[in-house]
Design an enzyme around this catalytic site. Structure first.
Site, mmCIF file in Angstrom:
data_model
loop_
_atom_site.group_PDB
_atom_site.id
_atom_site.type_symbol
_atom_site.label_atom_id
_atom_site.label_comp_id
_atom_site.label_asym_id
_atom_site.label_seq_id
_atom_site.Cartn_x
_atom_site.Cartn_y
_atom_site.Cartn_z
ATOM 1 N N GLU A 276 -1.792 8.651 27.179
ATOM 2 C CA GLU A 276 -3.106 9.208 26.848
ATOM 3 C C GLU A 276 -4.154 8.753 27.849
ATOM 4 O O GLU A 276 -5.067 9.512 28.211
ATOM 5 C CB GLU A 276 -3.511 8.801 25.424
ATOM 6 C CG GLU A 276 -2.612 9.347 24.330
ATOM 7 C CD GLU A 276 -2.601 10.870 24.299
ATOM 8 O OE1 GLU A 276 -3.687 11.473 24.404
ATOM 9 O OE2 GLU A 276 -1.507 11.452 24.200
ATOM 10 N N TRP A 279 -3.773 10.878 30.856
ATOM 11 C CA TRP A 279 -4.415 12.186 30.646
ATOM 12 C C TRP A 279 -5.902 12.089 30.977
ATOM 13 O O TRP A 279 -6.471 12.980 31.622
ATOM 14 C CB TRP A 279 -4.247 12.641 29.189
ATOM 15 C CG TRP A 279 -3.054 13.501 28.907
ATOM 16 C CD1 TRP A 279 -1.919 13.133 28.252
ATOM 17 C CD2 TRP A 279 -2.884 14.879 29.266
ATOM 18 N NE1 TRP A 279 -1.054 14.196 28.175
ATOM 19 C CE2 TRP A 279 -1.616 15.280 28.787
ATOM 20 C CE3 TRP A 279 -3.675 15.808 29.945
ATOM 21 C CZ2 TRP A 279 -1.123 16.571 28.963
ATOM 22 C CZ3 TRP A 279 -3.187 17.094 30.121
ATOM 23 C CH2 TRP A 279 -1.927 17.467 29.629
ATOM 24 N N TRP A 308 -14.692 38.375 24.329
ATOM 25 C CA TRP A 308 -14.805 37.571 23.114
ATOM 26 C C TRP A 308 -15.564 38.331 22.027
ATOM 27 O O TRP A 308 -16.470 39.100 22.320
ATOM 28 C CB TRP A 308 -15.534 36.266 23.418
ATOM 29 C CG TRP A 308 -14.952 35.464 24.541
ATOM 30 C CD1 TRP A 308 -15.436 35.346 25.813
ATOM 31 C CD2 TRP A 308 -13.766 34.663 24.491
ATOM 32 N NE1 TRP A 308 -14.640 34.521 26.564
ATOM 33 C CE2 TRP A 308 -13.598 34.088 25.781
ATOM 34 C CE3 TRP A 308 -12.828 34.372 23.498
ATOM 35 C CZ2 TRP A 308 -12.540 33.247 26.096
ATOM 36 C CZ3 TRP A 308 -11.769 33.535 23.808
ATOM 37 C CH2 TRP A 308 -11.623 32.986 25.083
ATOM 38 N N ASN A 343 -7.606 13.310 17.243
ATOM 39 C CA ASN A 343 -7.251 14.120 18.407
ATOM 40 C C ASN A 343 -6.390 15.334 18.059
ATOM 41 O O ASN A 343 -6.588 16.417 18.606
ATOM 42 C CB ASN A 343 -6.524 13.270 19.452
ATOM 43 C CG ASN A 343 -6.328 14.029 20.753
ATOM 44 O OD1 ASN A 343 -7.288 14.510 21.344
ATOM 45 N ND2 ASN A 343 -5.077 14.166 21.191
ATOM 46 N N TRP A 361 -14.528 29.642 24.237
ATOM 47 C CA TRP A 361 -14.252 28.210 24.150
ATOM 48 C C TRP A 361 -15.466 27.366 24.535
ATOM 49 O O TRP A 361 -15.624 26.236 24.061
ATOM 50 C CB TRP A 361 -13.059 27.839 25.035
ATOM 51 C CG TRP A 361 -13.215 28.187 26.486
ATOM 52 C CD1 TRP A 361 -12.884 29.368 27.087
ATOM 53 C CD2 TRP A 361 -13.746 27.366 27.529
ATOM 54 N NE1 TRP A 361 -13.169 29.339 28.433
ATOM 55 C CE2 TRP A 361 -13.702 28.114 28.730
ATOM 56 C CE3 TRP A 361 -14.251 26.070 27.574
ATOM 57 C CZ2 TRP A 361 -14.143 27.601 29.959
ATOM 58 C CZ3 TRP A 361 -14.696 25.554 28.793
ATOM 59 C CH2 TRP A 361 -14.644 26.326 29.961
ATOM 60 N N TRP A 384 -10.602 21.409 25.691
ATOM 61 C CA TRP A 384 -10.946 22.759 25.265
ATOM 62 C C TRP A 384 -10.228 23.813 26.110
ATOM 63 O O TRP A 384 -9.741 24.820 25.577
ATOM 64 C CB TRP A 384 -12.457 22.969 25.315
ATOM 65 C CG TRP A 384 -13.089 22.568 24.023
ATOM 66 C CD1 TRP A 384 -13.654 21.361 23.703
ATOM 67 C CD2 TRP A 384 -13.156 23.365 22.832
ATOM 68 N NE1 TRP A 384 -14.068 21.361 22.398
ATOM 69 C CE2 TRP A 384 -13.783 22.581 21.839
ATOM 70 C CE3 TRP A 384 -12.751 24.656 22.513
ATOM 71 C CZ2 TRP A 384 -14.009 23.068 20.543
ATOM 72 C CZ3 TRP A 384 -12.971 25.139 21.231
ATOM 73 C CH2 TRP A 384 -13.594 24.346 20.265
#
Length: 473
Positions: A276, A279, A308, A343, A361, A384
């Protein structure tokens, strides 16, 4: 005698702070700390009131910690980054500063600000930059074509190869300085709304105790339990990392004390947690390699052509936790009430906004930043875009989370749901993820909204929207 200025930004710590340590190497030099609040800039970037309150509380503690070293922390406020540079230039003249030390920030506007500082400073004042908040310098973990990786796993493998060859050391706490005549000023109240935050404390010892406790007591089972939101098996260190109260090197130090050579056991909880942190590193490197990610642009060009729906009523229902999908609503209510979200739930709620409600988003990205105590542009944007299938190493657009089955998988008995949606307290476990089916079967009335969309229909519409955008590219 030299005068060194340490400009604190998102590195609000004394321990393992390379900029501070380097500024203190010359034992005869005077050292001054500086923090400049920029409320107008924060508003423009949707920084949450909770995060600002946490920064304020942490600055009070940091000022005390530096005072014990005879280093004054000066506090100033500027509306924006440009004005803050003028403040630094004036302060350098006032205190005859010779050198400025700071840890890098990698967002586009922050890097632009730092370039402006160098342009405006007198030529005899030197700036020293450090990568104090990452393991590695961005653009040093590259593929065979000397380019930034676009996929996480190859990046991680290359990162680990370099990391293991040169495991970083912790920068020690500086020795106390000779007393200065300069006095620290009060950390003033910030021109920003006030909102309480949960989970995080400004006291560094308590923060480090939380890190130590996590590594000693929870990491072993992290792989199996981290995705269950009703269990307290995440580290709750994210805000400390986002604001630099704790460094990633300290995280590694505490972890390796408990699990030496954990990187050789990639199915272990220790490696899963360290993954993590990698990341986090990956997303920070990406915004340096691709600065447009800081400008609300998708990594995958054709996804900017998606049509959208952006239904404002649906967006409001999502924000307030009234979509009729219990796991989504419980997660959003947790965020709204605490400034933090588990998370796994960040992924599920993001997917729902984009893939079920077909809302851009970027609407969700901004809303999360406006609520999170641990808001971090790179990580939030990366998460996102992953969920929206618009980013690097993202989930393929045709893989769409079913919010009901996600709830059944990660909160099977509804323990988390009942914690945040008390109106569903009496719904049996079997129906907790579809409470209206239970209500209809048993003639019950529940004060809970009907599903805002039917998932199967929404999924079909989303696939069509993505496919149409891709064909038009």
């Amino acid at each position: 005698m030299k005068t060194n200025l340490v400009w604190f930004r998102n590195d609000l710590r004394v321990l393992d702070n390379p900029a501070l340590s380097k500024a203190c190497e010359d034992k005869d030099a005077s050292v001054i700390g500086l923090y400049i609040a920029t409320p107008q800039q924060w508003r423009a970037h949707d920084m949450s009131a909770r995060q600002v309150c946490f920064i304020h509380d942490r600055l009070i503690e940091l000022q005390k910690e530096l005072a014990a070293l005879n280093i004054p922390l000066l506090f100033q406020t500027s509306d924006n980054f440009t004005d803050s540079i003028d403040e630094i230039v004036q302060l350098c003249k006032k205190h005859a500063v010779d050198q400025i030390f700071y840890n890098n920030q990698y967002e586009y506007n922050e890097r632009k600000r730092d370039r402006l500082l160098k342009d405006k400073l007198d030529s005899d004042i030197k700036c020293f930059e450090f990568d104090g908040n990452l393991f590695s310098t961005p653009l040093t973990v590259l593929n065979g074509q000397q380019q930034m990786y676009k996929v996480f796993t190859p990046f991680r493998n290359a990162f680990l190869d370099l990391f293991i060859q040169n495991i970083p050391n912790i920068h020690s706490k500086p020795e106390p300085r000779k007393k200065l005549t300069i006095k620290a000023n009060k950390i003033a109240a910030l021109d920003y709304p006030k909102e309480d935050y949960d989970f995080f404390v400004p006291d560094i010892q308590k923060a480090l105790e939380k890190l130590e406790e996590f590594c000693a007591e929870k990491v072993e089972d992290y792989t199996e339990k981290r995705d269950i939101p009703s269990l307290d098996y995440t580290s709750h260190l994210s805000a400390y990392l986002a604001l630099g109260v704790i460094s990633v090197r300290q995280c590694f130090q505490y972890l390796v004390q408990e699990y030496p050579d954990f990187w050789e056991k990639q199915k272990s909880g220790a490696f899963t947690w360290f993954n993590e942190l990698i990341w986090r590193e990956f997303y920070q490197h990406l915004i340096v390699a691709h600065p447009y990610l800081c400008k609300h642009k998708p990594f995958i060009d054709w996804t900017d052509r998606i049509k959208w729906k952006n239904n404002p009523d649906h967006f409001e229902q999502w924000k307030t936790g009234n979509t009729g999908y219990p796991i989504i609503d419980a997660a959003m209510r947790q965020l709204n009430q605490t400034g933090w979200m588990h998370n796994r739930l960040r992924m599920i709620t993001a997917s729902f906004l984009v893939k079920d409600l077909l809302i851009d988003w970027r609407w969700g990205e901004r809303y999360f930043m406006s609520q999170l105590t641990d808001g971090d542009l790179a990580a939030n944007n990366g998460g996102w875009q992953w969920a929206a299938s618009t980013g690097t190493d993202s989930t393929p657009y045709f893989r769409i989370f079913n919010p009901t089955t996600q709830g059944q998988r990660f909160d099977p008995k509804g323990d988390f749901i009942r914690q945040w949606i008390p109106e569903l307290a009496k719904v049996p476990d079997k129906f907790i993820h579809e409470p209206h089916i239970w209500a209809e079967k048993n003639g019950k009335l529940i004060d809970y909204p009907q599903p805002v969309v039917i998932h199967d229909i929404a999924r079909k519409e989303t696939l069509e929207a993505f496919e149409a955008a891709k064909k038009s590219a």
